[in-house]
Design a protein around this motif. Structure first.
Motif, PDB file in Angstrom:
ATOM      1  N   THR A 118      60.098  10.006  25.405  1.00 19.66           N
ATOM      2  CA  THR A 118      58.858   9.226  25.367  1.00 19.66           C
ATOM      3  C   THR A 118      58.205   9.170  26.731  1.00 19.66           C
ATOM      4  N   ILE A 160      58.417  -3.651  19.183  1.00 25.61           N
ATOM      5  CA  ILE A 160      57.321  -3.504  20.134  1.00 25.61           C
ATOM      6  C   ILE A 160      57.329  -2.065  20.618  1.00 25.61           C
ATOM      7  N   LYS A 161      56.150  -1.528  20.835  1.00 30.47           N
ATOM      8  CA  LYS A 161      56.078  -0.100  21.190  1.00 30.47           C
ATOM      9  C   LYS A 161      56.777   0.179  22.513  1.00 30.47           C
ATOM     10  N   LEU A 162      56.845  -0.844  23.330  1.00 26.54           N
ATOM     11  CA  LEU A 162      57.392  -0.669  24.666  1.00 26.54           C
ATOM     12  C   LEU A 162      58.874  -0.306  24.631  1.00 26.54           C
ATOM     13  N   PHE A 177      61.048 -10.966  26.760  1.00 25.43           N
ATOM     14  CA  PHE A 177      59.842 -10.515  27.444  1.00 25.43           C
ATOM     15  C   PHE A 177      60.153 -10.050  28.859  1.00 25.43           C
ATOM     16  N   GLY A 178      61.125 -10.710  29.477  1.00 23.09           N
ATOM     17  CA  GLY A 178      61.555 -10.229  30.786  1.00 23.09           C
ATOM     18  C   GLY A 178      62.086  -8.814  30.676  1.00 23.09           C
ATOM     19  N   PHE A 212      61.202  -6.628  28.363  1.00 22.94           N
ATOM     20  CA  PHE A 212      60.079  -5.720  28.109  1.00 22.94           C
ATOM     21  C   PHE A 212      59.333  -5.421  29.398  1.00 22.94           C
ATOM     22  N   PHE A 213      59.191  -6.468  30.215  1.00 17.76           N
ATOM     23  CA  PHE A 213      58.536  -6.294  31.510  1.00 17.76           C
ATOM     24  C   PHE A 213      59.274  -5.231  32.311  1.00 17.76           C
ATOM     25  N   GLY A 232      58.715  -1.816  30.797  1.00 23.01           N
ATOM     26  CA  GLY A 232      57.395  -1.315  31.159  1.00 23.01           C
ATOM     27  C   GLY A 232      57.380  -0.816  32.593  1.00 23.01           C
ATOM     28  N   PHE A 233      58.048  -1.567  33.458  1.00 24.52           N
ATOM     29  CA  PHE A 233      58.124  -1.188  34.869  1.00 24.52           C
ATOM     30  C   PHE A 233      58.817   0.159  35.014  1.00 24.52           C
ATOM     31  N   ARG A 273      59.109   2.496  32.765  1.00 25.12           N
ATOM     32  CA  ARG A 273      58.268   3.566  32.252  1.00 25.12           C
ATOM     33  C   ARG A 273      57.135   3.876  33.195  1.00 25.12           C
ATOM     34  N   ALA A 274      56.572   2.795  33.797  1.00 27.75           N
ATOM     35  CA  ALA A 274      55.429   3.014  34.686  1.00 27.75           C
ATOM     36  C   ALA A 274      55.830   3.889  35.859  1.00 27.75           C
ATOM     37  N   PHE A 280      52.078 -14.407  31.227  1.00 28.03           N
ATOM     38  CA  PHE A 280      53.066 -13.350  31.424  1.00 28.03           C
ATOM     39  C   PHE A 280      53.317 -12.594  30.134  1.00 28.03           C
ATOM     40  N   CYS A 281      53.505 -13.334  29.037  1.00 29.49           N
ATOM     41  CA  CYS A 281      53.756 -12.673  27.757  1.00 29.49           C
ATOM     42  C   CYS A 281      52.543 -11.859  27.317  1.00 29.49           C
ATOM     43  N   PHE A 289      50.529 -10.427  29.279  1.00 25.81           N
ATOM     44  CA  PHE A 289      50.547  -9.204  30.080  1.00 25.81           C
ATOM     45  C   PHE A 289      51.492  -8.182  29.458  1.00 25.81           C
ATOM     46  N   VAL A 290      52.708  -8.632  29.115  1.00 26.69           N
ATOM     47  CA  VAL A 290      53.678  -7.696  28.557  1.00 26.69           C
ATOM     48  C   VAL A 290      53.167  -7.098  27.258  1.00 26.69           C
ATOM     49  N   LEU A 306      50.521  -4.196  27.570  1.00 27.29           N
ATOM     50  CA  LEU A 306      50.842  -2.933  28.222  1.00 27.29           C
ATOM     51  C   LEU A 306      50.501  -1.793  27.289  1.00 27.29           C
ATOM     52  N   LYS A 362      50.187   2.299  26.460  1.00 27.84           N
ATOM     53  CA  LYS A 362      51.098   3.383  26.751  1.00 27.84           C
ATOM     54  C   LYS A 362      50.730   4.227  27.949  1.00 27.84           C
ATOM     55  N   TYR A 387      50.602   2.229  32.051  1.00 24.93           N
ATOM     56  CA  TYR A 387      51.630   1.307  32.543  1.00 24.93           C
ATOM     57  C   TYR A 387      51.519   1.069  34.039  1.00 24.93           C
ATOM     58  N   ARG A 388      51.503   2.170  34.788  1.00 23.49           N
ATOM     59  CA  ARG A 388      51.585   1.997  36.226  1.00 23.49           C
ATOM     60  C   ARG A 388      50.386   1.236  36.744  1.00 23.49           C
ATOM     61  N   LEU A 389      49.227   1.598  36.227  1.00 24.34           N
ATOM     62  CA  LEU A 389      48.001   0.925  36.631  1.00 24.34           C
ATOM     63  C   LEU A 389      48.104  -0.572  36.368  1.00 24.34           C
ATOM     64  N   PHE A 403      50.763  -2.390  36.057  1.00 20.66           N
ATOM     65  CA  PHE A 403      51.697  -3.050  36.957  1.00 20.66           C
ATOM     66  C   PHE A 403      51.100  -3.223  38.337  1.00 20.66           C
TER      67      PHE A 403
END
Lengths: 461, 444
Positions: free
Chosen positions: A36, A269-271, A369-370, A372-373, A376-377, A379-380, B177-178, B180-181, B184, B186, B189-191, B193
């Motif tokens: 992915t 969640i897609k994440l 959620f932490g 997921f955060f 996301g990090f 993946r980013a 915060f939620c 924001f999550v 996100l 696809k 992401y980086r942007l 963050f």
């Protein structure tokens, strides 16, 4: 923009292709699969000047060296790859849990050191990711500055804690008195020195990079240091406030995984494609029950329930007290529908168990959620794990990402609903006031106490 | 990589900008402009904001003097505005501080959007403003609870809000915060963050500073006015000294700053601070802590001035005695503190300016925004103030005042009875030991 092009031009070790599969990847864990993240390679790099011309510049984590100890490998050499990974993860999980129990047994001071150690390691992991993303290993000043800022912020926070909890110890030593009284000023001066060093270290071609690393350091400090500081404060409130939340999060992780493994069907969640609604809800219910039972078992022991205090005579931490009302069994009358089910009129519970329901609910609903955060990090920035510290699990940060918000929540919960301000801190502040102010306050307090009947007017002490 | 090259374009000012190269823009931003490659489209950013009136009046003068005049007039306008606001009182000051904070936040966030081309993420603008609101709610709630204690206790909804303030603020933040999550996307992401990190660092910088400024203000308006004036004076004096005597460059980051300007500015600011504090310490409205009066439902600044603001005799050290031929001098103790404040403003304040210069060079922008003609954005004016507010607050907390007595009483009242008794007894024995509390007083 020449220098930026230069910087973007470093060849990456593994190219943009799929890195060799890691040991633990095939296991049904929470790790995101490589496939992915590869799809985003050519599109995500449009953004962010420093994120590279092509994704080739963002170094994929170099093929993670296999840290599994030899002995385990030999023992498991017979099994297939999938089961081998499963076993490694399982063994490491059990190892971590036993380590946890061992440290609890050793006492609160060791726990504090452990929290501090974890904080430093998390900080190190996140900063290392920043260095890799920005290729800033060649700015040696910056590594020094990052660690210096970590030291400053820790000094500030621990100084505040120490002043509160070690009031008696501190009163004795003259130098400590001075440090405490001017603590804020000293911390600010230290921070300022770091800030000025940063400004003086700005190098002509690397401004943006340096600013990015500065911001990265500060956000990391915000995340890791405040959390660890709040964890320590919760710990001082009573070890149960440290153990129950952390165990709830761990339990939620494990049970959500198990439920997802056996019953999982609808993605959450897609994440994080591996998480499912069945796992989420199943994890929620089991965590609440687990928290309930753990609270019941721990509430009996003074060792867990009492606030940690520092006794100057013994020069160590003691946890001895009269348990507060939260930790005394009380009878609650059951609502009618439960009465019919359980066929009892009342049930005796610790009030703390009611609070533990709130804590477990937070751990199951918001804790993820932490996670997921952090996903996301990862993946980013195209990394699979934060680091390779724990074989089969990744870095320390991977284990603690769900704990992220839990510590803050528990702390806010305690200050809002459980206890008032810290009495020793109030006393300490009282003793610093001017004599006339002290006298005024004394009179006000006396009137108040007599009104409330706490102080008998005829009692002359 | 056409997008990257195009993006780099937007931030550079065209050479024919009114802020011409020879201009008195102290940070020497122009040096960095020349190092960038020729970029296709000049940015639309630097529109000439100078009012028509001024333009016509100054149309005869050469470009350089015209800019000088524009800057001069705007400087005087801002200073006059400052005086008016002071006259209007603390409430208006608070609101101005709040507006300045919001504008600074907006400017920095806009730069972030420009750098990252993230206007097409509408969620993120909402989230940034939401986080600003949350953090402000948290900080102002804490302040309000302290200073408006009696008012808050009276009103039932306010009391509940203040009792569970931290919990409510935390819940609000968590919601953000939620969101924001969940937001996100696809490919971005980086942007996302980056913008998240950018927002948080900006909040850290802007909101904490403004909050501390309000704290200082409540301590007494003099603690607000003297530091800010010292920073402004240092800016102007350093520029003047540099203009007339400047020769040795100070730091590569800002080529227009010189050592002569730096040192001259330092001495001039210390003298200015001494004079200003002397003038202001005489007036109660500057010196007294701002209090909220329940009866009149407004802010009052009325009190008996503390020791800091009463004239005292100081012996002049021998070396100055021969020069000045006085034995003693009468000063306010506050003037001694003002020396510390001015020193900080002159020596460390400029680092805030260098930080902002480095930031502008890093992101290849000339000014933070175009709000003030001739000066740039609000952030450009406030960059040196950045650390001053924190310093003053830490200074006050460490050296001037102790804890707030009414706050202590308030905290005391929320403790458990046995804790209250314990504290009361400890206080009693302490007072008796010190001889402050005598048995005669005890029987009252």
């Amino acid at each position: 923009m020449l220098e930026l092009r230069h910087r973007g031009g470093c060849p990456s070790p593994g190219g943009a292709g799929t890195p060799p599969p890691r040991e633990g990847e095939a296991a049904g864990g929470d790790h995101e699969t490589e496939s992915t993240s590869d799809k985003e390679t050519d599109i995500d790099d449009r953004y962010g000047d420093l994120d590279a011309r092509g994704d080739s510049d963002v170094p994929e984590m170099p093929p993670s060296s296999d840290r599994t100890p030899e002995i385990l490998k030999k023992a498991l050499s017979g099994l297939s790859s999938r089961w081998k990974n499963w076993w490694i993860r399982g063994i490491l999980t059990l190892t971590m849990i036993s380590l946890f129990f061992l440290i609890i047994y050793m006492g609160s001071f060791m726990l504090m050191l452990l929290v501090l150690g974890i904080q430093v390691k998390c900080f190190h992991e996140i900063i290392t990711i920043g260095y890799r993303v920005y290729h800033s290993y060649d700015l040696p000043w910056f590594r020094t500055l990052s660690w210096y800022f970590l030291l400053c912020v820790n000094y500030f926070f621990y100084g505040e804690t120490v002043a509160d909890y070690f009031a008696t110890f501190v009163q004795r030593e003259e130098q400590l008195q001075f440090l405490i009284r001017y603590h804020r000023f000293i911390s600010f001066a230290l921070y300022l020195a770091g800030f000025c060093m940063f400004v003086l270290s700005l190098v002509k071609k690397h401004y943006r990079l340096q600013f990015y690393m500065f911001a990265w350091t500060h956000v990391t400090l915000l995340i890791t240091v405040t959390q660890s500081h709040l964890v320590i404060q919760n710990l001082f409130e009573g070890m149960i406030w440290f153990l129950v939340p952390i165990s709830s999060v761990i339990c939620n992780d494990i049970t959500a995984y198990l439920f997802g493994f056996f019953f999982g069907r609808t993605p959450l969640i897609k994440l994080s494609p591996k998480k499912t609604w069945e796992g989420f809800i199943g994890g929620f219910f089991s965590t609440v029950i687990f928290g309930f039972i753990a609270a019941y078992m721990l509430s009996k022991y003074q060792y867990f329930v009492c606030p940690v205090e520092y006794r100057s005579d013994v020069n160590s931490f003691v946890t001895e007290c009269e348990p507060s009302e939260l930790f005394r069994l009380q009878s609650y009358s059951l609502p009618p529908f439960l009465k019919a089910v359980l066929r009892r009129e009342t049930v005796s519970l610790y009030p703390f168990q009611i609070h533990s329901i709130a804590l477990s609910t937070f751990a199951s609903l918001i804790g993820p959620f932490g996670g997921f955060f952090a996903s996301g990090f990862k993946r980013a920035f195209k990394i699979k794990d934060f680091a390779n510290t724990i074989p089969g699990h990744g870095g320390i940060m991977d284990r603690f990402d769900c704990q992220y918000l839990m510590a803050t929540f528990v702390h806010v919960y305690i200050t809002s609903f459980i206890r008032g301000p810290n009495p020793s801190k109030v006393l300490q502040q009282l003793l610093v006031l001017q004599p006339e102010q002290q006298l005024n306050i004394y009179k006000t307090l006396k009137t108040h106490l007599i009104e409330k009947g706490i102080l008998q007017p005829t009692l002359k002490m | 990589m056409t997008e990257l090259r195009q993006r780099a374009v937007r931030e550079d000012a065209p050479p024919e900008d009114k802020e011409s190269e020879s201009e008195a823009k102290i940070d020497g931003e122009t040096a960095s402009d020349s190092e960038s490659r020729a970029d296709p489209a000049p940015p639309p950013a630097s529109v000439d904001d100078t009012p028509e009136v001024l333009n016509r009046a100054l149309s005869n003068l050469s470009s350089r003097w015209k800019n000088w005049w524009v800057r001069g007039i705007l400087t005087l306008a801002m200073i006059a505005f400052f005086f008016i606001i002071i006259y209007l009182g603390p409430m208006v000051l608070m609101m101005i501080v709040m507006c300045v904070q919001i504008k600074c936040f907006h400017e920095i966030i806009t730069i972030g959007y420009n750098v990252y081309h993230s206007y097409d993420l509408p969620w993120f603008r909402t989230l940034s403003w939401y986080f600003l609101l949350c953090v402000n709610y948290f900080f102002y709630g804490e302040t309000v609870t302290d200073y408006f204690f009696t008012l808050v206790q009276r009103e039932e909804p306010l009391r509940i809000l203040s009792k569970y303030h931290r919990f409510i603020s935390f819940t609000l933040y968590l919601t953000g915060f939620c969101m924001f999550v969940l937001s996100l996307v696809k490919k971005h992401y980086r942007l996302q963050f980056y913008m998240f990190g950018w927002t948080h660092v900006t909040l850290l910088i802007v909101v904490t500073q403004s909050h501390l400024v309000i704290h200082n203000l409540f301590e007494g308006m003099i603690w607000f006015i003297v530091p800010i004036s010292c920073v402004i004076c240092n800016d102007i004096m350093a520029y003047m000294f540099g203009f007339f005597f400047g020769r040795t460059p100070l730091i590569k980051l800002s080529p227009k700053k010189t050592w002569e300007g730096f040192i001259g500015g330092f001495f001039a600011t210390v003298v200015f601070g001494l004079l200003l504090s002397y003038v202001m310490s005489g007036y109660r409205c500057f010196v007294c802590p701002v209090e909220y009066n329940n009866d009149t439902n407004s802010f009052t600044v009325d009190c008996e001035p503390s020791d800091l603001f009463r004239l005292q005799e100081y012996n002049i050290p021998g070396v100055i005695q021969s020069v000045v031929s006085w034995k003693t001098v009468r000063m306010y103790p506050f003037q001694i503190h003002s020396i510390a404040l001015s020193t900080f403003a002159s020596l460390i304040g400029p680092f805030g300016g260098f930080f902002a210069s480095g930031f502008k060079r890093a992101f290849k922008i000339k000014d933070f925004a175009n709000t003030i003609p001739g000066h740039g954005g609000i952030m450009d004016r406030f960059d040196c103030q950045y650390l001053m507010a924190t310093f003053v607050n830490v200074y006050i907390a460490s050296f001037i005042r102790g804890p707030n007595p009414s706050k202590l009483v308030q905290q005391f009242l929320t403790l458990r009875p046995d804790q209250q008794l314990h504290i009361f007894n400890t206080l009693k024995s302490h007072l008796t030991d010190k001889g402050i509390l005598t048995p005669a007083l005890e029987d009252e």
